[in-house]
Each structure stands twice: as C-alpha cells, then as structure tokens.
Design an enzyme around this catalytic site. Structure first.
Site, PDB file in Angstrom:
ATOM      1  N   LEU A  79     -56.511 150.304  36.582  1.00 23.61           N
ATOM      2  CA  LEU A  79     -55.903 149.456  35.553  1.00 23.61           C
ATOM      3  C   LEU A  79     -56.572 148.091  35.472  1.00 23.61           C
ATOM      4  O   LEU A  79     -56.663 147.493  34.408  1.00 23.61           O
ATOM      5  CB  LEU A  79     -54.405 149.267  35.846  1.00 23.61           C
ATOM      6  CG  LEU A  79     -53.514 150.492  35.637  1.00 23.61           C
ATOM      7  CD1 LEU A  79     -52.110 150.217  36.172  1.00 23.61           C
ATOM      8  CD2 LEU A  79     -53.444 150.861  34.155  1.00 23.61           C
ATOM      9  N   ASP A 125     -47.187 130.102  40.510  1.00 25.29           N
ATOM     10  CA  ASP A 125     -48.291 130.573  39.670  1.00 25.29           C
ATOM     11  C   ASP A 125     -47.752 131.286  38.437  1.00 25.29           C
ATOM     12  O   ASP A 125     -48.232 132.359  38.062  1.00 25.29           O
ATOM     13  CB  ASP A 125     -49.221 131.496  40.461  1.00 25.29           C
ATOM     14  CG  ASP A 125     -50.584 131.652  39.788  1.00 25.29           C
ATOM     15  OD1 ASP A 125     -50.989 130.731  39.031  1.00 25.29           O
ATOM     16  OD2 ASP A 125     -51.258 132.678  40.017  1.00 25.29           O
TER      17      ASP A 125
END
Length: 317
Positions: free
Chosen positions: A38, A160
C-alpha cells in the site's frame, strides 16, 4: 518470505508470528493473505492483507528496527494504540515483534479503510476545483476533535496531526492514526539542554508544515503542552477549507516555515465559509501557546456553529 519468525518481545508482544508459506502469514493463530504493497516510508512499509478466517481486509504496518532504540520506539507506538478504544482513533487488531536476521521488525495489524486519508479526499476535490462544504468540514472536524480529546484526557498529545494521519471510513468519520509520535501532553523544560533535546525531537517527529511555533525554537524555561495539537488541528482545518495546509507552499518553495509561523495567520479572501468558521480557525492558530484554546473549547466552538442548510453538496471555484 519463508520459515518461522520467533517472538522476542516478551508477554506484551503476544503470540509468535509465523511465515507459513510465500504470500501468507499467521498472527495469533489466524492466517492472512498478502495482497500488495500500500505504501512505504523511511523506516516502515504497509501491506494490504486479507484475513482468511474472516474475509476482511487489513493494513499490516511493518516497522524496521535496527537497534534497541528502534524497538523501544515501535513498542511505544503499539502501547499508545492499546491505550485507546474510541471510534475516532484507529484500533490495533494484533501485533508482534519478529526477528529478521540480525534485525527486528515490529508488525502492527490495523483495519484497512479503502477510502484512504483526509489528504487524499482534499486532493481529489481540489483536482475537480471543488471546495468541501462547511457542513462536511464541521462533521469531520468534530470527529477529529473527539479523538484528540480522548488522547488529551489520558495525558498525552498526538504531536503529528496532519491530513495524511487522518483516515476516513465509509460513513465519512475520521480516525486518527500514526501514534508513534505521541508523548506526554505536558513537557516541563528547565534548561537550555532540555530545550534543545525537545527541539531536536520535534524536528524529527513533528511534520514541519503542521508543527506548532513553540516547537521550532524551544525556550530554555517553558512548558510545552497538548495545545501543540490545537495548532496542528488549525492547519488541518485550513487544509479542508482551502485545499492545502497554510504552510505547505512555503515549505515546498524552500522558504522558512519557522519564520512564517511566527506571524499571524492570513487566509484567502472568500465568502465561501461563515465568519464563525473563520473565527474558529483563527482561534486555533494563535502563535502564543498560552493564548491558544484547549480541545474542549474547540469542540464547544464547533458545536456552536450552525451548519449551513443542506442541499448543495459542493461549492465550485
């Protein structure tokens, strides 16, 4: 990929993981078929796998660990996932630490969401010259806030938050992911050495164009708290409203993001969104962290904004 890989992580790592044959793996006595890659980053990669026991698809994240510190960081990400069970935080389905020669890999089995990330959605709309309607922005933002609120209540901060770390499910609900940068919400800095350590850590773990101003130049005596996430949340909101983060182009052009974030936010001139939504954005992106609201205040603002009448799903440029 052949042969058995021994579990080396102790009781927290769960059962041993075995590579049974090329193209299949077994975790906790359940077999998974490897489909395809992916994506990959500097120290990790993600494969699509199918559970042969349930027919469901999963994302298998593999983190390469070259030394003890790497293993500890990977274990930290696993432990952060295990802290939470919330509809807006991506759950961890299974995990293992496996030997690969002289090195190790941490394996995290996560749900696969075929719609992908919020950033992919923003890009797709932007390519069609379509802006996300305010009602949808508020719904997605509310879900992100709920996930953050849960993290903050546990005494942690995400550190983040960005559109590529938000997944969307089939019901358009956001799920926060990539918890490896999470740490304690409140960091007390009492010396220049401590300030430099926090600053260096932020430079490595907090994406520059979504990083709060106080993490660029950390003062020798200060308190860093969870409101770094509020700044990043503002950047995510800006991205949903205008198709890119407020500092993405500055970074891409090679200009100083550290200097840019010290100035008050300016937003494009438009009448597309309500004054209340613009005020919400401005309140999240206050340069002084002590004047920035906490997540509960942001949620109150989101819930107070009256969504526009439904009917028109998209607004064209």
């Amino acid at each position: 990929m052949h042969g058995c890989l021994k579990d080396v992580g102790g009781t927290i790592m769960g059962h041993a993981l075995c590579i049974c044959s090329k193209g299949t793996i077994t975790i906790n006595n359940k077999r998974y078929l490897l489909i395809h890659r992916l994506g990959e980053g500097g120290f990790s990669y993600v494969d699509l796998v199918e559970g042969l026991h349930d027919g469901r698809f999963y994302a298998l994240k593999r983190i390469m660990c070259h030394d003890k510190d790497d293993r500890q960081e990977a274990m930290h990400e696993i432990e952060m996932h295990q802290l939470f069970e919330h509809p807006n935080i991506l759950p961890l389905c299974a995990h293992a630490m496996v030997e690969k020669g002289s090195k190790h890999e941490a394996w995290l089995l996560l749900p696969f969401l075929k719609r992908g990330t919020l950033w992919q959605e923003v890009e797709a709309l932007r390519d069609k010259s379509i802006f996300m309607p305010e009602e949808r922005i508020l719904a997605i933002l509310h879900g992100i806030c709920r996930g953050l609120q849960t993290i903050h209540k546990k005494g942690y901060a995400h550190r983040d938050l960005k559109p590529t770390n938000v997944l969307l499910d089939d019901d358009d609900q956001p799920l926060l992911m990539d918890l490896g940068s999470m740490n304690q919400a409140r960091i007390v800095v009492q010396s220049s050495r401590e300030a430099l350590r926090v600053q260096d850590w932020a430079a490595q773990r907090c994406t520059i164009s979504y990083r709060a101003p106080e993490l660029f130049t950390v003062e020798r005596e200060c308190v860093i708290d969870e409101r770094t996430d509020i700044w990043s949340l503002g950047c995510v909101l800006y991205c949903m409203m205008f198709g890119e983060g407020p500092y993405d182009m500055i970074f891409q052009k090679g200009d100083s993001v550290a200097l840019a974030v010290q100035n008050d936010l300016t937003m494009p001139e438009n009448t597309r969104y309500s004054p209340a939504l613009k005020r919400l954005l401005s309140s999240a992106m206050v340069v002084n962290p002590q004047e920035r609201p906490y997540i509960t205040d942001i949620i109150c603002q989101v819930e107070d904004i009256q969504p526009p009448p439904s009917g028109q799903d998209t607004t064209r440029i």
